[in-house]
Design a protein around this motif. Sequence first.
Motif, PDB file in Angstrom:
ATOM      1  N   VAL A 137      -5.851  -4.720   7.399  1.00 32.59           N
ATOM      2  CA  VAL A 137      -6.576  -4.796   6.123  1.00 32.59           C
ATOM      3  C   VAL A 137      -5.772  -5.588   5.093  1.00 32.59           C
ATOM      4  O   VAL A 137      -6.294  -6.474   4.416  1.00 32.59           O
ATOM      5  CB  VAL A 137      -6.877  -3.375   5.586  1.00 32.59           C
ATOM      6  CG1 VAL A 137      -7.367  -3.434   4.139  1.00 32.59           C
ATOM      7  CG2 VAL A 137      -7.885  -2.674   6.472  1.00 32.59           C
ATOM      8  N   LEU A 138      -4.480  -5.257   4.996  1.00 34.46           N
ATOM      9  CA  LEU A 138      -3.664  -5.962   4.005  1.00 34.46           C
ATOM     10  C   LEU A 138      -3.545  -7.439   4.349  1.00 34.46           C
ATOM     11  O   LEU A 138      -3.569  -8.295   3.460  1.00 34.46           O
ATOM     12  CB  LEU A 138      -2.266  -5.346   3.908  1.00 34.46           C
ATOM     13  CG  LEU A 138      -2.099  -4.006   3.214  1.00 34.46           C
ATOM     14  CD1 LEU A 138      -0.673  -3.868   2.696  1.00 34.46           C
ATOM     15  CD2 LEU A 138      -3.078  -3.780   2.099  1.00 34.46           C
ATOM     16  N   LEU A 181       0.858  -1.181   0.000  1.00 33.80           N
ATOM     17  CA  LEU A 181       0.000   0.000   0.000  1.00 33.80           C
ATOM     18  C   LEU A 181       0.896   1.233   0.000  1.00 33.80           C
ATOM     19  O   LEU A 181       1.722   1.413   0.895  1.00 33.80           O
ATOM     20  CB  LEU A 181      -0.894   0.007   1.241  1.00 33.80           C
ATOM     21  CG  LEU A 181      -1.844   1.187   1.359  1.00 33.80           C
ATOM     22  CD1 LEU A 181      -2.929   1.135   0.300  1.00 33.80           C
ATOM     23  CD2 LEU A 181      -2.493   1.222   2.752  1.00 33.80           C
ATOM     24  N   GLY A 182       0.748   2.039  -1.055  1.00 33.40           N
ATOM     25  CA  GLY A 182       1.512   3.287  -1.132  1.00 33.40           C
ATOM     26  C   GLY A 182       0.548   4.419  -1.429  1.00 33.40           C
ATOM     27  O   GLY A 182      -0.651   4.191  -1.592  1.00 33.40           O
ATOM     28  N   LEU A 183       1.073   5.612  -1.544  1.00 29.55           N
ATOM     29  CA  LEU A 183       0.178   6.750  -1.762  1.00 29.55           C
ATOM     30  C   LEU A 183      -0.075   7.032  -3.240  1.00 29.55           C
ATOM     31  O   LEU A 183      -0.883   7.871  -3.588  1.00 29.55           O
ATOM     32  CB  LEU A 183       0.706   7.990  -1.048  1.00 29.55           C
ATOM     33  CG  LEU A 183       0.750   7.860   0.485  1.00 29.55           C
ATOM     34  CD1 LEU A 183       1.346   9.113   1.109  1.00 29.55           C
ATOM     35  CD2 LEU A 183      -0.627   7.589   1.077  1.00 29.55           C
ATOM     36  N   ARG A 184       0.679   6.357  -4.110  1.00 31.27           N
ATOM     37  CA  ARG A 184       0.346   6.413  -5.537  1.00 31.27           C
ATOM     38  C   ARG A 184       0.774   5.095  -6.166  1.00 31.27           C
ATOM     39  O   ARG A 184       1.345   4.240  -5.504  1.00 31.27           O
ATOM     40  CB  ARG A 184       0.970   7.643  -6.210  1.00 31.27           C
ATOM     41  CG  ARG A 184       2.442   7.785  -6.035  1.00 31.27           C
ATOM     42  CD  ARG A 184       3.016   9.052  -6.680  1.00 31.27           C
ATOM     43  NE  ARG A 184       4.449   9.096  -6.401  1.00 31.27           N
ATOM     44  CZ  ARG A 184       5.266  10.059  -6.774  1.00 31.27           C
ATOM     45  NH1 ARG A 184       4.804  11.086  -7.457  1.00 31.27           N
ATOM     46  NH2 ARG A 184       6.546  10.020  -6.473  1.00 31.27           N
ATOM     47  N   ASN A 185       0.504   4.939  -7.461  1.00 32.37           N
ATOM     48  CA  ASN A 185       0.667   3.623  -8.077  1.00 32.37           C
ATOM     49  C   ASN A 185       2.066   3.341  -8.592  1.00 32.37           C
ATOM     50  O   ASN A 185       2.367   2.227  -8.976  1.00 32.37           O
ATOM     51  CB  ASN A 185      -0.340   3.446  -9.213  1.00 32.37           C
ATOM     52  CG  ASN A 185      -1.770   3.460  -8.685  1.00 32.37           C
ATOM     53  OD1 ASN A 185      -2.003   3.161  -7.517  1.00 32.37           O
ATOM     54  ND2 ASN A 185      -2.713   3.825  -9.526  1.00 32.37           N
ATOM     55  N   SER A 186       2.893   4.349  -8.652  1.00 28.03           N
ATOM     56  CA  SER A 186       4.299   4.122  -8.986  1.00 28.03           C
ATOM     57  C   SER A 186       5.101   5.084  -8.118  1.00 28.03           C
ATOM     58  O   SER A 186       4.548   6.045  -7.605  1.00 28.03           O
ATOM     59  CB  SER A 186       4.546   4.408 -10.468  1.00 28.03           C
ATOM     60  OG  SER A 186       5.902   4.179 -10.789  1.00 28.03           O
ATOM     61  N   ARG A 229       3.951  10.292   5.586  1.00 30.32           N
ATOM     62  CA  ARG A 229       3.130   9.451   4.707  1.00 30.32           C
ATOM     63  C   ARG A 229       1.883   8.947   5.402  1.00 30.32           C
ATOM     64  O   ARG A 229       0.822   8.848   4.794  1.00 30.32           O
ATOM     65  CB  ARG A 229       3.935   8.258   4.206  1.00 30.32           C
ATOM     66  CG  ARG A 229       4.906   8.650   3.151  1.00 30.32           C
ATOM     67  CD  ARG A 229       5.678   7.515   2.550  1.00 30.32           C
ATOM     68  NE  ARG A 229       6.777   8.119   1.809  1.00 30.32           N
ATOM     69  CZ  ARG A 229       7.993   8.302   2.299  1.00 30.32           C
ATOM     70  NH1 ARG A 229       8.289   7.881   3.503  1.00 30.32           N
ATOM     71  NH2 ARG A 229       8.914   8.903   1.583  1.00 30.32           N
ATOM     72  N   ALA A 230       2.007   8.593   6.683  1.00 32.89           N
ATOM     73  CA  ALA A 230       0.849   8.038   7.382  1.00 32.89           C
ATOM     74  C   ALA A 230       1.089   8.063   8.881  1.00 32.89           C
ATOM     75  O   ALA A 230       2.229   8.120   9.340  1.00 32.89           O
ATOM     76  CB  ALA A 230       0.607   6.606   6.929  1.00 32.89           C
ATOM     77  N   TYR A 241      -3.073   4.685  11.352  1.00 31.67           N
ATOM     78  CA  TYR A 241      -3.459   4.244  10.013  1.00 31.67           C
ATOM     79  C   TYR A 241      -2.655   3.008   9.608  1.00 31.67           C
ATOM     80  O   TYR A 241      -3.183   2.034   9.095  1.00 31.67           O
ATOM     81  CB  TYR A 241      -3.235   5.381   9.013  1.00 31.67           C
ATOM     82  CG  TYR A 241      -3.617   5.033   7.583  1.00 31.67           C
ATOM     83  CD1 TYR A 241      -4.957   4.915   7.216  1.00 31.67           C
ATOM     84  CD2 TYR A 241      -2.642   4.814   6.614  1.00 31.67           C
ATOM     85  CE1 TYR A 241      -5.304   4.597   5.904  1.00 31.67           C
ATOM     86  CE2 TYR A 241      -2.989   4.504   5.299  1.00 31.67           C
ATOM     87  CZ  TYR A 241      -4.313   4.403   4.949  1.00 31.67           C
ATOM     88  OH  TYR A 241      -4.661   4.085   3.662  1.00 31.67           O
ATOM     89  N   MET A 280      -4.092  -0.553   8.595  1.00 34.91           N
ATOM     90  CA  MET A 280      -3.859  -1.064   7.248  1.00 34.91           C
ATOM     91  C   MET A 280      -3.124  -2.404   7.262  1.00 34.91           C
ATOM     92  O   MET A 280      -3.308  -3.227   6.374  1.00 34.91           O
ATOM     93  CB  MET A 280      -3.078  -0.055   6.402  1.00 34.91           C
ATOM     94  CG  MET A 280      -3.891   1.156   5.999  1.00 34.91           C
ATOM     95  SD  MET A 280      -5.500   0.709   5.295  1.00 34.91           S
ATOM     96  CE  MET A 280      -6.587   1.310   6.582  1.00 34.91           C
TER      97      MET A 280
END
Lengths: 279, 767, 166
Positions: free
Chosen positions: A268-269, A180-185, A256-257, A261, A265
């Motif tokens: 969740v993961l 889980l990151g804050l964007r896809n790349s 970042r978090a 959170y 997470m």
Amino acid sequence: MEYIRPQNLKEILHLMKQWKKKATLIAGGTNVIPDLRARAIRPEVLIDISQLKGLSYIKEDKKKIHIGALTTVSELASSKIIQKWAPLLSEAANQLGNPLVRNRATIAGNLADGSPAADTAVPLLALEAIIVIQGGKEKQVPIHQFFVGPNQTVLKRDEMIKEVIVPKCNPNAKTAYFKLGLRNSMAVSVVSIAVLMEMEKTFCKKARIGCGAVAPKPIRAYRIEEMLENHELTERLLRACCETIGKEISPISDIRASKEYRTEMASVLLKRVMKRVTQ
Amino acid sequence: MNEKTELRIIGKPIPRHDAWEKAFGLTCYAADFSLPGMLYGKVLRSNYPSARILSVNTSRAERLKGVKAVLTAKDVPRNESVTRFGQTHVVGGGFEGLYRVLADRKVHFMGEAVALVAAEAEEIAEKALELIRVDYEPLPGIFDPIEAMKPDAPLVQEGRPNIITHYEVVKGDVKMGFSEADIIVENTYRVPFVDHAYLEPESGMAWIDEDGVITIRVSTQVIEHFRGIADVLNLPHNRVRVIGTYVGGGFGGKEDITVEAFLALLTYKTGRPVKLTYTREESILSHSKRHPYVMIYKTGAKKDGRLTALEAKLVSDAGAYVYLSPWVLLYSMVNAAGPYRIPHVKVDGYTVLTNNTFTSANRGFGAPQVCFAYESQMDELARRTGLEPEKIRMMNYLEKGEALATGQILERHVALQETTEKVIEALEERTLPSGQMRIGRGIASGMTSYGRMVFLHDTSRSHVSIEMDGSVTIRAGIQDIGGGQASSLCQITAEILGVPIEDIKIYIADTALTPFAGTTTATRQLYMSGNATLMAALEVRKVLVHKAAGMLGIDPESLDLVDREVIDKEGTGKSLPLKEVVRACASDGVPLYHVALFKAPFRNIAQFERIEGQVFPDFTFGTHGAEVAVDEETGRIQVLKLISSFDVGRAINRLSVEGQIEGGAIYGMGYSLTEEVILNQGITMTPSFSEYLLPTSMDVPDVETILIESGDGVGPFGAKGVGEPSVCSVAPAIANAVFNAIGVRIYDLPLTPEKIVKALKEKKDMG
Amino acid sequence: MKVSKTYPLKLNVNGEWKKAEVTPRETLLHVMRERLSHTEVKEGCGKGDCGACAVLLDGKPVNACLTLALQADGQRVVTLKGIGTPDKPHPLQESFIKKGAIQCGFCSAGMIVTAKGLLDKNPKPSREEIGKAISGNLCRCTGYKKIIEAIEEAALKLRRTKNDRR
Ligand SMILES: Cc1cc2nc3c(=O)[nH]c(=O)nc-3n(C[C@@H](O)[C@@H](O)[C@H](O)COP(=O)(O)OP(=O)(O)OC[C@H]3O[C@@H](n4cnc5c(N)ncnc54)[C@H](O)[C@@H]3O)c2cc1C
Ligand code: FES
Ligand code: FES
């Protein structure tokens, strides 16, 4: 600052012994070069091992995969051997940084850097990889003993990683890596989880779980593994695991978090990787 | 030129001439230029957001071999001046921002420049910075604009109140308006600091030419800062020349002076060429940011959806220096009620100094902030009235001939009904939800002005000439920041003079050689310099046609310029090569050039405290539609569809217009989801692109662009501007889509996963 | 000031061998720009976050800012100028121009180089594969759509000319 490009392993070891603290080993350079630029490190000598082709390989024997220290993350991602025998490692490699960085970054550099979020470390924990360290003499360290703290490993000043040995996954094993990151790349993990499970129908014979970015170092979730191993997998057990994981991790808050959170997470993961491997 | 003449070049998707050079790596950006014997400049910046400078000791740095100059505030001839942002008309009203080249007694934000170095090598200059000793006494700072407004708050700048300006807009009586409302929605919205994040960091090179003129080649949106730079050096304005390069992205961040004054000082003191390029970290630390706002909105409507009243209070964080803050606030004031018909409106706005990084222009200039608030409010009203989001909007959109809350009449077509219809159509079938993914869609409309505020008395000039071989030259002092600013002037000229676009050469951005065309900001270049160029080209055309008419013995009215020829439109087959006509003109001494001056409407504002009447030449209207997938567990949002529909008046170059709109949509998406300069007690926590997160190619949907061409803009051929409008309503469209997906509204940008998860939890806890 | 030691460097840049004396700290990016006049290689961040500096190093796209010049010693470097020239444009360059994939152009060198690396390896990439391949290259102006389209079109053209030759 001096620059030396040793021609073989022996020379490297000799140089490291000679220069000790004053030397920095540089492989792909994706950590070292930004550190040099920011003057976070000020070595007197750079020992460049990036061109030692002999240390870049992916080989297999009956039970294991041998990955040379200088194997790049791109090579991990595209290797047929790894895709077949350690698919979660190629999955993770595919998500490290960005495609340009992956063409330079090496597996040993990623491990030696010792980031709590290191993308190759997490699946390698689940795979119970062995780090082959070459110093005065060669030794083999199980990866769960390799990391010590944030950017700290057991490596001594005159030691280097020569190889990573990965036991081949049982063909029936189910594996997954979720990041889980804050964007896809180009995203540093906020939380990452790798799972390897061997199942007999709904009975879990073996469970290995690696977690990233939730502790001072990449960790195994031993308690969860115990809860799962040799147990019938039920909805209830899975839910209990997801509730327990929070106790096994010690994340921090950063830009970042938040800690909270990350904790949530992780759960969740975990649920998601479990869902994927049990389907 | 006849209205009905078919356009040959305008409106076509023509590749830009500058793209050619850029594709082969031939364009010489600011940092790509060097001169023999040049020095490297570096800037020492403060590590404290608020501190007194007790002493600065530069002697060790000066003694370092290879160091040619170390400058501090005492070396700057006029360290404190005001920046006028290129305009030549003095307006007063708090509109001239104090600008201090180097900090002297105090530093007011982290990253404020304290000293300059020039040295033979970059490494030496860096080393010299380490050798400068500055003793600071840290002072308490103030970082929250609401706190800074309090009467007992410490002052950010000595001798001036923290509140820079207070404006209001008043229409009718809001009290009455709210008493007529059946539904009232009241919320507080917050938007963050944003970086422009152009890929090219600030850079420039300065030298003294053989006449002693300080010449600066720089990446800028405003070459006309040359006057301010000359003032800093106490030199006559005609002794400083600024040459603008093709800019690697501006978005408002290169509207203020960046490296120019530093370069001028260093080259002036050393007599040597000096180059100065910021690192990315230095860029993020030291240049302006988009204003964060706190916006308290109260909107009232009848049960049937008709709006009755809107009351808003806006507070913007100006950071440590004034810069363009009052202007940005003024834009927000005019836009605060949105493109809606509201009988009763009251807006109060404040812009306030703090010890944060200073804020100034950023693509949209105050419009995106308030759009996020008023369009979130509209969505909330839709929910409360049970109307579809598009219905309640369509019911309330202003139309041509109606007035904004300030009283400005919208004299041109307002296309919102069409843009919204098109967006709804284009959203098509809803994507099916899967797993933890919830799907939602939202729309938002916006208005953004193009062209500068009318009280600035904006002008632009352009010079068009035709050479003996029929090739055409344009000279215009515009800056090209990547939006195709230069190439659209070529297109206009090619159209008018009937030559292929390859026959045109344009010279831009040189204060010594090109006529002043004003700033490449405020989405004004196509409007202003497009019109100036059109006027100049038409004059040249007139001369040519007149001459040819005589030569052919045909009435000028029936002649046209096509494909390098003057032809008889009536089809008699009579024609002349353009070249021949040019030669005839030349031998008769008829001028083959024209410099045109285009003036925007000039109006004065009676008083700034209460904004009334026309403030802008015109507006661009548009609607964004978004479909998002929200992961209910992780809070991650993926934008699945993003649709932009705009009335562009006329698309001069379809490729450029689409490009602006697509890029603007993703710029807005970044604002919505990931972008935020995080300042903790004035300290930048997002110093690089590892922390300041732009969307990557894997994060973006394929933006769909739907153009409406009303032909009713004030630009050439009826064009309107789109550079900034394309950003305006993206964030509320996405936020509204998120609300539609998960039933939770987020009032603070960006919509981070963590905020989503938290809000969902609160909703669950409340049952 | 202690002067850093320098070392000889030999690079094959766009097919031509070049020599320079460089310090260990110097990145390939720095040497390309400051010593070899290859200013078409751009610096947007200096630390791997933007891709503006992408070059092909022995055929693979990498960040020139994340490679020491000396690490590239003896290797082949290809920049935008090595991919095509106005006289002999590469289909990628043509399609970037034609499709409007270039606005400010600051990302273009890195984008085209990265795309070249992709097409050399995978002549028939899907849109997703293209999006992924350029996901280490930021573009602030275009929103990527026209860039992806341009790469698609160039790939198609390259496949066609290849088929024609057969
Ligand atoms: C833009 C960017 C994005 C990134 N994103 C991610 C990400 O998402 N996930 C992630 O996990 N990482 C990420 N990274 C970091 C990742 O690229 C590195 O950790 C990389 O794998 C390190 O390998 P290298 O060969 O480049 O190491 P180097 O930088 O050469 O070395 C790293 C460290 O390891 C030491 N070292 C190198 N080789 C050896 C060896 N054989 N034996 C002992 N010590 C050795 C070096 O001395 C140094 O201390 C990112 C980096 C960048 C620049
Ligand atoms: S400059 Fe190399 S990645 Fe940004
Ligand atoms: S075109 Fe400007 S960054 Fe890509």
